[in-house]
Design an enzyme around this catalytic site. Structure first.
Site, mmCIF file in Angstrom:
data_model
loop_
_atom_site.group_PDB
_atom_site.id
_atom_site.type_symbol
_atom_site.label_atom_id
_atom_site.label_comp_id
_atom_site.label_asym_id
_atom_site.label_seq_id
_atom_site.Cartn_x
_atom_site.Cartn_y
_atom_site.Cartn_z
ATOM 1 N N ASP A 172 5.791 -8.635 11.803
ATOM 2 C CA ASP A 172 5.825 -8.293 13.223
ATOM 3 C C ASP A 172 4.791 -7.219 13.584
ATOM 4 O O ASP A 172 4.659 -6.229 12.875
ATOM 5 C CB ASP A 172 7.248 -7.810 13.560
ATOM 6 N N HIS A 173 4.127 -7.427 14.686
ATOM 7 C CA HIS A 173 3.169 -6.449 15.213
ATOM 8 C C HIS A 173 2.139 -6.013 14.175
ATOM 9 O O HIS A 173 1.987 -4.829 13.901
ATOM 10 C CB HIS A 173 3.899 -5.250 15.816
ATOM 11 N N GLU A 281 2.040 -15.751 16.660
ATOM 12 C CA GLU A 281 2.415 -15.233 17.976
ATOM 13 C C GLU A 281 1.350 -14.216 18.389
ATOM 14 O O GLU A 281 0.972 -13.355 17.598
ATOM 15 C CB GLU A 281 3.792 -14.556 17.922
ATOM 16 N N LYS A 323 13.574 0.370 24.524
ATOM 17 C CA LYS A 323 14.387 -0.001 23.357
ATOM 18 C C LYS A 323 15.883 0.190 23.604
ATOM 19 O O LYS A 323 16.316 1.243 24.051
ATOM 20 C CB LYS A 323 13.989 0.862 22.150
ATOM 21 N N HIS A 356 9.423 -9.441 24.125
ATOM 22 C CA HIS A 356 9.595 -8.368 23.130
ATOM 23 C C HIS A 356 10.504 -7.266 23.660
ATOM 24 O O HIS A 356 10.756 -7.210 24.847
ATOM 25 C CB HIS A 356 8.232 -7.760 22.779
HETATM 26 ZN ZN LIG Z 1 5.890 -6.074 21.181
#
Ligand SMILES: [Zn+2]
Length: 500
Positions: A172-173, A281, A323, A356
């Site tokens: 991820d990322h 992605e 978040k 996200h």
């Molecule tokens: Zn993100």
């Protein structure tokens, strides 16, 4: 939930010195031609419990304490890297697979490596494909885990739940080839390319004279080609149009061209790695300005022109996706702009939208589900950690007080890593609260965000705290699983994901 514990049969259990304490997870027992396996636990730890008629083949390949009697061999196999690999070989459904090509997919980050069994229980019931192994480099660093261990934990937990529906593993990322290589090496099936280091967002709002100066420094061929591509005629979407002004086009070219070239290099690398093995992605969400529809169109079109195959794209949506808390912003405006993003993705027809920081956005979920017609990827990362903290808040109030106090100490450093706007000064001191009041701290925005972003101090930096948290969640496994079940089912239902 069928993560119920059942007593292991005496004929196997009695072969081990403390076997009378062995329990197995109800849905875990599975067999191959040569051995039987189940996920079990005693008062101390979880382990694989294996039995076979012969001490050979895959059974012998597992490491662990082997005993025999009553005509069988039995093994208590610890949850090690080696045993995860043997398990994936024996039961291929415990290995990750690409899932972004499915209509609906759902990233369930599990910072602790304990949550995926409860997540898996839900995906037995609902029509979506999970990504259980998913961590960003930031999370790996803060939790001191590796991609190897993240995938291994998911392997064991999927086996524990007896979930055979398939799950993904997301690097991820990622921003660099070094990290991409690291993730590919351990077998991620999805790679989220974070382009933020390659973008030049200053061109989004600097004055037009600076834009013109930089744009005019590009070669005449490049400019002519861009203008022909984007200024000739508006693009008709289902209910709206994409129409570039010269100024917006210049800004797009300056902001995104380097990032598009980098994405093309990464795309080529993934092709070389094996077509279809890893979903790509594209993420442009880690930036301060929302992605305008023209920008989304430009990015998708430039990727297409470079022959980059990508399965999903994460714009930065209007409003705040902070978040662990609900959407902040004007929902009518979100609906309008999100609808345009859906129309752009539909226009290209080759990728889906990815949302996200997707946890806890309860007021936005019905809009996301409805406008995409259930065709989306949603990524949650830290909310399962918050559920763990919440379980501890009522199951082990003393430990929760320690976590809460430590979170305040860790807050200044954490705020440098996460964009959060909560006012933490309103939070009470723990000594003013009774045990019954502690769970309330997980119901308010500053409490959630405080505990959400300071996980590194608990899980990575302080081994003693790390051990206490894992111990508490082992003892209170049921409470944690119940929290996860309720919290994620609420997500799934509001998103309109149908039951199977
Ligand atoms: Zn993100």
């Amino acid at each position: 939930m069928s993560l119920k514990l059942v007593k292991v049969a005496a004929e196997t259990a009695n072969l081990f010195p403390n076997g009378n304490e062995f329990f197995f997870y109800e849905d875990s027992p599975k067999s191959t031609a040569s051995f039987d396996a189940m996920m079990a636990r005693d008062g101390k730890e979880r382990f694989l419990l294996l039995t076979a008629k012969e001490n050979a083949g895959d059974f012998a390949a597992f490491e662990g304490e082997t005993v025999s009697g009553n005509g069988i061999f039995a093994k208590k196999a610890p949850l090690t890297e080696k045993n995860a690999a043997v398990l994936r070989k024996a039961f291929p459904w415990t290995a990750p697979v690409p899932v972004l090509n499915k209509k609906c997919s759902f990233g369930c980050g599990d910072r602790l490596g304990l949550a995926s069994a409860a997540h898996a229980e839900l995906f037995k019931k609902y029509d979506a494909f999970p990504v259980f192994a998913q961590q960003s480099i930031r999370e790996l660093t803060l939790t001191k885990r590796t991609y190897r261990s993240v995938i291994d934990d998911a392997t064991f937990l999927v086996f524990q739940a007896g979930y055979m529906g398939g799950y993904g593993a997301d690097g991820d990322h990622l921003k660099s080839f070094e990290h991409i290589d690291m993730a590919l090496e351990v077998g991620v099936t999805m790679l989220t390319l974070d382009l933020s280091d390659e973008l030049h967002p200053a061109f989004a709002d600097c004055c037009i004279c600076e834009v013109e100066k930089a744009y005019n420094a590009l070669s005449a061929d490049v400019r002519e080609n861009m203008e022909k591509l984007y200024l000739s005629a508006p693009v008709q979407l289902k209910s709206s149009k994409i129409e570039f002004s010269k100024e917006e086009l210049m800004r797009c070219v300056l902001i995104y061209t380097d990032a598009m070239d980098f994405a093309a290099e990464v795309g080529a690398k993934l092709e070389a790695h094996g077509a279809g093995k890893v979903d790509l992605e594209i993420s442009v969400d880690e930036t301060s300005a929302p992605t305008l529809p023209e920008h989304h169109f430009f990015v998708a079109n430039e990727l297409k022109r470079r022959n980059v195959t990508f399965a999903s794209l994460a714009p930065r949506f209007i409003g705040e996706f902070q978040k662990g808390i609900d959407y902040i912003g004007d929902l009518a405006e979100f609906r309008k702009q999100f609808g345009q993003h859906v129309e752009i993705a539909d226009f290209f027809g080759s990728y889906k939208l990815s949302v996200h920081s997707g946890s806890d956005k309860f007021s936005a979920f019905p809009i996301i589900g409805e406008l995409t017609n259930g065709h989306f990827h949603l990524k949650t990362a830290g909310t399962s950690w918050l559920e763990a903290v919440e379980a501890i808040s009522f199951a082990d109030p003393k430990l929760f007080r320690e976590i809460y106090n430590k979170a305040f100490d860790a807050l200044p450093a954490a705020l440098k890593l996460y964009h959060i706007t909560a006012d933490f000064s309103v939070l009470p001191k723990e000594e003013t609260l009774s045990d019954d009041q502690l769970p309330e701290l997980l119901k308010c925005v500053p409490g959630r965000q405080l505990l959400h972003i300071t996980y590194g101090a608990m899980l990575g930096e302080d081994q003693d705290m790390h051990n206490k948290i894992y111990r508490a969640l082992f003892v209170h496994e049921d409470e944690y699983n119940k929290q996860l079940d309720e919290h994620f089912e609420k997500h799934i239902k509001l998103l309109g994901i149908p039951a199977k």
